[in-house]
Motif scaffolding. Structure first.
Motif, short mmCIF file in Angstrom:
data_model
loop_
_atom_site.label_atom_id
_atom_site.label_comp_id
_atom_site.label_asym_id
_atom_site.label_seq_id
_atom_site.Cartn_x
_atom_site.Cartn_y
_atom_site.Cartn_z
N GLN A 10 0.83 -1.39 0.23
CA GLN A 10 0.18 -0.20 0.51
C GLN A 10 1.35 1.55 -0.40
O GLN A 10 0.79 1.96 -0.41
N THR A 11 1.51 1.00 0.89
CA THR A 11 2.56 2.66 0.60
C THR A 11 3.93 2.55 -0.55
O THR A 11 3.67 3.90 -1.01
N ILE A 12 3.31 1.47 -0.94
CA ILE A 12 4.68 1.87 -2.51
C ILE A 12 3.61 1.93 -3.68
O ILE A 12 3.93 2.83 -4.12
N LEU A 13 2.37 1.72 -3.75
CA LEU A 13 1.41 2.22 -4.42
C LEU A 13 1.36 3.61 -4.08
O LEU A 13 0.80 4.23 -5.09
N LEU A 14 0.66 4.07 -2.98
CA LEU A 14 0.75 5.21 -2.42
C LEU A 14 1.94 6.41 -3.02
O LEU A 14 1.84 7.36 -3.85
N VAL A 15 3.54 5.84 -3.17
CA VAL A 15 4.47 6.72 -2.86
C VAL A 15 4.00 6.90 -5.01
O VAL A 15 4.13 7.79 -5.42
N LEU A 16 4.20 5.86 -6.02
CA LEU A 16 4.14 5.33 -6.99
C LEU A 16 3.03 6.18 -7.25
O LEU A 16 2.85 7.65 -9.01
N GLY A 17 1.54 6.92 -6.95
CA GLY A 17 1.15 7.28 -7.43
C GLY A 17 1.06 8.60 -7.45
O GLY A 17 0.33 9.85 -8.35
N MET A 18 1.78 9.12 -6.40
CA MET A 18 1.79 10.31 -5.60
C MET A 18 2.87 10.79 -6.29
O MET A 18 2.41 12.02 -7.53
N LEU A 19 3.92 10.26 -7.17
CA LEU A 19 5.12 11.35 -7.97
C LEU A 19 4.16 11.25 -8.77
O LEU A 19 4.75 11.65 -10.33
N LEU A 20 3.31 10.35 -9.98
CA LEU A 20 3.16 10.02 -11.27
C LEU A 20 2.19 11.41 -11.04
O LEU A 20 2.07 12.09 -12.05
N LEU A 21 1.24 11.79 -9.93
CA LEU A 21 0.07 13.40 -9.74
C LEU A 21 1.01 14.08 -10.12
O LEU A 21 0.52 14.90 -10.76
N ILE A 22 2.55 13.84 -9.07
CA ILE A 22 3.03 15.24 -9.20
C ILE A 22 3.99 15.99 -10.49
O ILE A 22 3.45 17.06 -11.05
N ILE A 23 3.91 14.64 -11.21
CA ILE A 23 4.82 14.46 -12.42
C ILE A 23 3.71 15.26 -13.90
O ILE A 23 3.67 15.97 -14.35
N GLY A 24 2.67 14.68 -13.45
CA GLY A 24 1.60 15.20 -14.22
C GLY A 24 0.72 16.69 -14.08
O GLY A 24 0.88 17.49 -15.05
N VAL A 25 0.75 16.39 -13.09
CA VAL A 25 0.23 18.57 -11.92
C VAL A 25 1.28 19.04 -12.60
O VAL A 25 1.52 20.20 -13.28
N GLY A 26 3.19 18.52 -12.60
CA GLY A 26 4.15 19.13 -13.04
C GLY A 26 4.25 19.73 -14.41
O GLY A 26 4.19 21.26 -14.50
N GLY A 27 3.56 18.78 -15.03
CA GLY A 27 3.71 19.59 -16.48
C GLY A 27 2.24 20.60 -16.97
O GLY A 27 3.20 21.47 -17.99
N CYS A 28 1.65 20.33 -15.79
CA CYS A 28 0.70 21.35 -16.51
C CYS A 28 0.58 22.51 -16.36
O CYS A 28 -0.38 23.96 -16.25
N LEU A 29 0.95 22.72 -14.80
CA LEU A 29 0.52 24.22 -13.71
C LEU A 29 1.84 24.37 -12.95
O LEU A 29 1.90 25.53 -13.38
N GLY A 30 2.72 23.99 -13.61
CA GLY A 30 4.03 24.69 -13.20
C GLY A 30 5.38 23.76 -12.09
O GLY A 30 3.99 22.57 -11.14
N PHE A 31 6.18 24.13 -12.18
CA PHE A 31 7.18 23.65 -10.84
C PHE A 31 7.11 23.30 -9.51
O PHE A 31 6.83 22.32 -9.01
#
Length: 56
Positions: A10-31
């Motif tokens: 569960q922890t591994i999946l949460l961390v990976l999901g969070m990283l993917l969300l951050i990369i996606g939001v960072g690409g759309c909104l900014g660093f």
């Protein structure tokens, strides 16, 4: 390795999901917005892990 993954999947999946969300939001909104979301996500993840440890 299998025991480690089964204990912390569960922890591994949460961390990976969070990283993917951050990369996606960072690409759309900014660093800097992505960094703020990463901070909030890590704080929430820490609370979740702490709560899970108390339940055991």
């Amino acid at each position: 390795m299998k025991n480690f993954l089964s204990n912390y999947i569960q922890t591994i999946l949460l961390v990976l999901g969070m990283l993917l969300l951050i990369i996606g939001v960072g690409g759309c909104l900014g660093f800097f917005i992505a960094l703020m979301l990463a901070g909030v996500g890590l704080i929430l993840l820490a609370f979740l892990i702490n709560y899970e440890k108390k339940e055991r």
